[in-house]
Design a protein around this motif. Sequence first.
Motif, PDB file in Angstrom:
ATOM      1  N   GLY A  84       0.804  -1.212   0.000  1.00 21.69           N
ATOM      2  CA  GLY A  84       0.000   0.000   0.000  1.00 21.69           C
ATOM      3  C   GLY A  84       0.833   1.255   0.000  1.00 21.69           C
ATOM      4  O   GLY A  84       2.065   1.229  -0.078  1.00 21.69           O
ATOM      5  N   MET A  85       0.123   2.385   0.130  1.00 21.09           N
ATOM      6  CA  MET A  85       0.743   3.699  -0.018  1.00 21.09           C
ATOM      7  C   MET A  85       1.721   4.036   1.102  1.00 21.09           C
ATOM      8  O   MET A  85       2.761   4.612   0.879  1.00 21.09           O
ATOM      9  CB  MET A  85      -0.349   4.779  -0.060  1.00 21.09           C
ATOM     10  CG  MET A  85      -1.219   4.703  -1.296  1.00 21.09           C
ATOM     11  SD  MET A  85      -0.388   5.328  -2.740  1.00 21.09           S
ATOM     12  CE  MET A  85      -0.422   7.062  -2.439  1.00 21.09           C
ATOM     13  N   ASN A  86       1.411   3.662   2.331  1.00 25.53           N
ATOM     14  CA  ASN A  86       2.185   4.146   3.482  1.00 25.53           C
ATOM     15  C   ASN A  86       3.052   3.059   4.118  1.00 25.53           C
ATOM     16  O   ASN A  86       3.257   3.056   5.325  1.00 25.53           O
ATOM     17  CB  ASN A  86       1.221   4.720   4.530  1.00 25.53           C
ATOM     18  CG  ASN A  86       0.390   5.845   3.964  1.00 25.53           C
ATOM     19  OD1 ASN A  86       0.919   6.684   3.237  1.00 25.53           O
ATOM     20  ND2 ASN A  86      -0.891   5.868   4.258  1.00 25.53           N
ATOM     21  N   THR A  87       3.561   2.156   3.300  1.00 27.05           N
ATOM     22  CA  THR A  87       4.325   1.047   3.887  1.00 27.05           C
ATOM     23  C   THR A  87       5.824   1.114   3.597  1.00 27.05           C
ATOM     24  O   THR A  87       6.555   0.195   3.940  1.00 27.05           O
ATOM     25  CB  THR A  87       3.801  -0.296   3.353  1.00 27.05           C
ATOM     26  OG1 THR A  87       3.904  -0.284   1.932  1.00 27.05           O
ATOM     27  CG2 THR A  87       2.384  -0.544   3.780  1.00 27.05           C
ATOM     28  N   ALA A  88       6.287   2.183   2.975  1.00 31.10           N
ATOM     29  CA  ALA A  88       7.697   2.247   2.561  1.00 31.10           C
ATOM     30  C   ALA A  88       8.649   2.117   3.741  1.00 31.10           C
ATOM     31  O   ALA A  88       9.633   1.378   3.679  1.00 31.10           O
ATOM     32  CB  ALA A  88       7.956   3.548   1.806  1.00 31.10           C
ATOM     33  N   ARG A  89       8.353   2.828   4.833  1.00 30.97           N
ATOM     34  CA  ARG A  89       9.242   2.785   5.997  1.00 30.97           C
ATOM     35  C   ARG A  89       9.306   1.367   6.566  1.00 30.97           C
ATOM     36  O   ARG A  89      10.379   0.845   6.867  1.00 30.97           O
ATOM     37  CB  ARG A  89       8.771   3.766   7.069  1.00 30.97           C
ATOM     38  CG  ARG A  89       9.669   3.711   8.313  1.00 30.97           C
ATOM     39  CD  ARG A  89       9.175   4.551   9.470  1.00 30.97           C
ATOM     40  NE  ARG A  89       9.343   5.953   9.180  1.00 30.97           N
ATOM     41  CZ  ARG A  89       8.343   6.836   9.172  1.00 30.97           C
ATOM     42  NH1 ARG A  89       7.111   6.450   9.425  1.00 30.97           N
ATOM     43  NH2 ARG A  89       8.566   8.096   8.898  1.00 30.97           N
ATOM     44  N   LYS A  90       8.156   0.741   6.689  1.00 28.02           N
ATOM     45  CA  LYS A  90       8.085  -0.611   7.249  1.00 28.02           C
ATOM     46  C   LYS A  90       8.878  -1.600   6.382  1.00 28.02           C
ATOM     47  O   LYS A  90       9.644  -2.416   6.892  1.00 28.02           O
ATOM     48  CB  LYS A  90       6.614  -1.035   7.330  1.00 28.02           C
ATOM     49  CG  LYS A  90       6.375  -2.432   7.818  1.00 28.02           C
ATOM     50  CD  LYS A  90       5.925  -2.427   9.238  1.00 28.02           C
ATOM     51  CE  LYS A  90       5.598  -3.842   9.677  1.00 28.02           C
ATOM     52  NZ  LYS A  90       5.343  -3.897  11.078  1.00 28.02           N
ATOM     53  N   LEU A  91       8.697  -1.516   5.071  1.00 28.93           N
ATOM     54  CA  LEU A  91       9.410  -2.410   4.163  1.00 28.93           C
ATOM     55  C   LEU A  91      10.918  -2.174   4.230  1.00 28.93           C
ATOM     56  O   LEU A  91      11.709  -3.120   4.240  1.00 28.93           O
ATOM     57  CB  LEU A  91       8.918  -2.207   2.727  1.00 28.93           C
ATOM     58  CG  LEU A  91       7.527  -2.762   2.410  1.00 28.93           C
ATOM     59  CD1 LEU A  91       7.065  -2.251   1.066  1.00 28.93           C
ATOM     60  CD2 LEU A  91       7.535  -4.267   2.442  1.00 28.93           C
ATOM     61  N   ARG A  92      11.325  -0.905   4.282  1.00 31.58           N
ATOM     62  CA  ARG A  92      12.747  -0.584   4.315  1.00 31.58           C
ATOM     63  C   ARG A  92      13.401  -1.090   5.598  1.00 31.58           C
ATOM     64  O   ARG A  92      14.470  -1.702   5.577  1.00 31.58           O
ATOM     65  CB  ARG A  92      12.946   0.928   4.173  1.00 31.58           C
ATOM     66  CG  ARG A  92      14.396   1.293   3.920  1.00 31.58           C
ATOM     67  CD  ARG A  92      14.628   2.783   3.905  1.00 31.58           C
ATOM     68  NE  ARG A  92      14.544   3.295   5.265  1.00 31.58           N
ATOM     69  CZ  ARG A  92      13.825   4.352   5.628  1.00 31.58           C
ATOM     70  NH1 ARG A  92      13.125   5.025   4.747  1.00 31.58           N
ATOM     71  NH2 ARG A  92      13.798   4.748   6.885  1.00 31.58           N
TER      72      ARG A  92
END
Length: 143
Positions: free
Chosen positions: A6-14
């Motif tokens: 989704g849109m707001n998951t970049a930090r979590k994935l990184r």
Amino acid sequence: MGKPRGMNTARKLRLHRVANRWADKDYKKRNLGTQYKCNPFGGTSHCKGIVLEKVGVEAKQPNSAIRKCCRVQLIKNGKKICAFVPRDGCLNFVEENDEVLIGGLGRSGHAKGDMPGIRFKVVKVSGVGLHALYREKKEKPRS
């Protein structure tokens, strides 16, 4: 459940990727600096040392032989290692207190073949290549 999307998951994935990269052996070896701390050569390919004594190392089962090696004290850090002297009769060119150039044995820091704990080999003796001495192309300089 899979990975977050989704849109707001970049930090979590990184952050998840950063944490799990440490499971990769090559990444860990590269970033912890153990190649400088643990490797007797300190990250270099070759190293000079002084011969302390000549030793015979027994081969592992099922082989039966005495592999000709020598104990060497490295000049750069004082660490003592055991180095294999390759080829038949080449141990005769190596004397105690000689300066030798040591290289890896070809398995990136692991023992090779039937020699337990031998990770290095002698390349040069007193500045002359061991292969040249063996083939009688050159003579060892008088000290």
